[in-house]
Design a protein around this motif. Structure first.
Motif, short mmCIF file in Angstrom:
data_model
loop_
_atom_site.label_atom_id
_atom_site.label_comp_id
_atom_site.label_asym_id
_atom_site.label_seq_id
_atom_site.Cartn_x
_atom_site.Cartn_y
_atom_site.Cartn_z
N GLU A 32 1.52 4.71 8.62
CA GLU A 32 1.95 6.01 8.54
C GLU A 32 3.15 6.01 7.76
N ALA A 33 3.12 6.43 6.36
CA ALA A 33 4.12 6.14 5.55
C ALA A 33 4.95 7.43 5.02
N LEU A 55 -2.47 6.35 5.77
CA LEU A 55 -3.31 5.37 5.35
C LEU A 55 -4.07 4.86 6.27
N GLU A 56 -5.54 4.47 5.83
CA GLU A 56 -6.32 4.04 7.06
C GLU A 56 -7.09 2.95 6.29
N GLY A 91 6.40 2.27 5.43
CA GLY A 91 5.42 2.54 6.48
C GLY A 91 5.61 1.67 7.67
N SER A 92 4.98 2.37 8.64
CA SER A 92 4.99 1.51 9.86
C SER A 92 3.41 1.84 10.33
N GLN A 93 3.19 0.68 11.23
CA GLN A 93 1.71 0.36 11.58
C GLN A 93 1.70 0.62 13.16
N PRO A 94 1.35 1.93 13.33
CA PRO A 94 1.23 2.00 15.06
C PRO A 94 -0.10 1.50 15.57
N PRO A 125 0.79 -1.25 0.10
CA PRO A 125 0.09 -0.08 -0.11
C PRO A 125 0.95 1.25 0.04
N PRO A 126 1.93 1.27 0.92
CA PRO A 126 2.64 2.70 0.81
C PRO A 126 3.26 3.11 -0.47
N TYR A 127 3.88 1.93 -1.44
CA TYR A 127 4.52 2.19 -2.43
C TYR A 127 3.32 2.48 -3.56
N TRP A 128 2.39 1.76 -3.77
CA TRP A 128 1.19 1.88 -4.73
C TRP A 128 0.67 3.45 -4.32
#
Length: 182
Positions: A140-141, A158-159, A131-134, A72-75
């Protein structure tokens, strides 16, 4: 003369004397393609460079690139670059953003901050996106973008929505808001 032919037949090995109905000996392989053809799609044929059926280095790089593009972050970073460079209109991201992020994005896109300027007309490209997933359902990317000889940064959030699609909730380019760019 008949005795010479008989002597010749006796000198040949037994495999050559006993011919099949087609006129070939049973041990002679039958070719099914043009001479010298090497087709990798044929069963049992291998490319001389492939060692023990391992994929080539270029195939491994292509597979890694496909896997990276599915993240998802790259896309989303790739889509952001297209919009912020003026290659696509901002409304193409409408269904992938929440309303507040769409307003921010449309403010940024009106200036086309990633559009190539000057003598260097190369299109901007995503160098890296991570990205990281808090917490579950939130990424959060950031993405590093190259535009000519300059590198820029994009941060976004992203959510995961109830319909199982990732949507952007916030966007920043180089740490600046669109209000600060006017």
């Amino acid at each position: 003369m008949a005795s010479a032919e008989a002597d010749g037949a006796q000198r040949q090995p037994a495999a050559h004397r006993a011919a099949s109905p087609s006129g070939r000996s049973p041990r002679t392989p039958v070719r099914k393609g043009p001479p010298g053809r090497r087709d990798s799609r044929r069963p049992g044929s291998r490319h001389p460079d492939s060692a023990a059926g391992r994929p080539s280095a270029s195939a491994l790089r292509a597979a890694a690139a496909r896997e990276r593009e599915r993240q998802p972050p790259y896309w989303f970073a790739s889509r952001l670059v297209l919009v912020l460079s003026g290659q696509q209109p901002v409304h193409t991201l409408l269904r992938y953003t929440r309303s507040s992020a769409y307003e921010t994005l449309s403010g940024l896109a009106s200036h086309a901050p990633l559009r190539p300027r000057g003598a260097d007309r190369t299109s901007p490209a995503v160098l890296d996106a991570r990205g990281s997933q808090p917490r579950d359902g939130v990424i959060e990317a950031f993405a590093r973008i190259v535009t000519g000889d300059r590198q820029r940064a994009i941060a976004f959030r992203l959510e995961l929505c109830p319909d199982r699609r990732w949507r952007c909730a916030a966007v920043e380019l180089d740490g600046q808001s669109p209000a600060g760019r006017r």
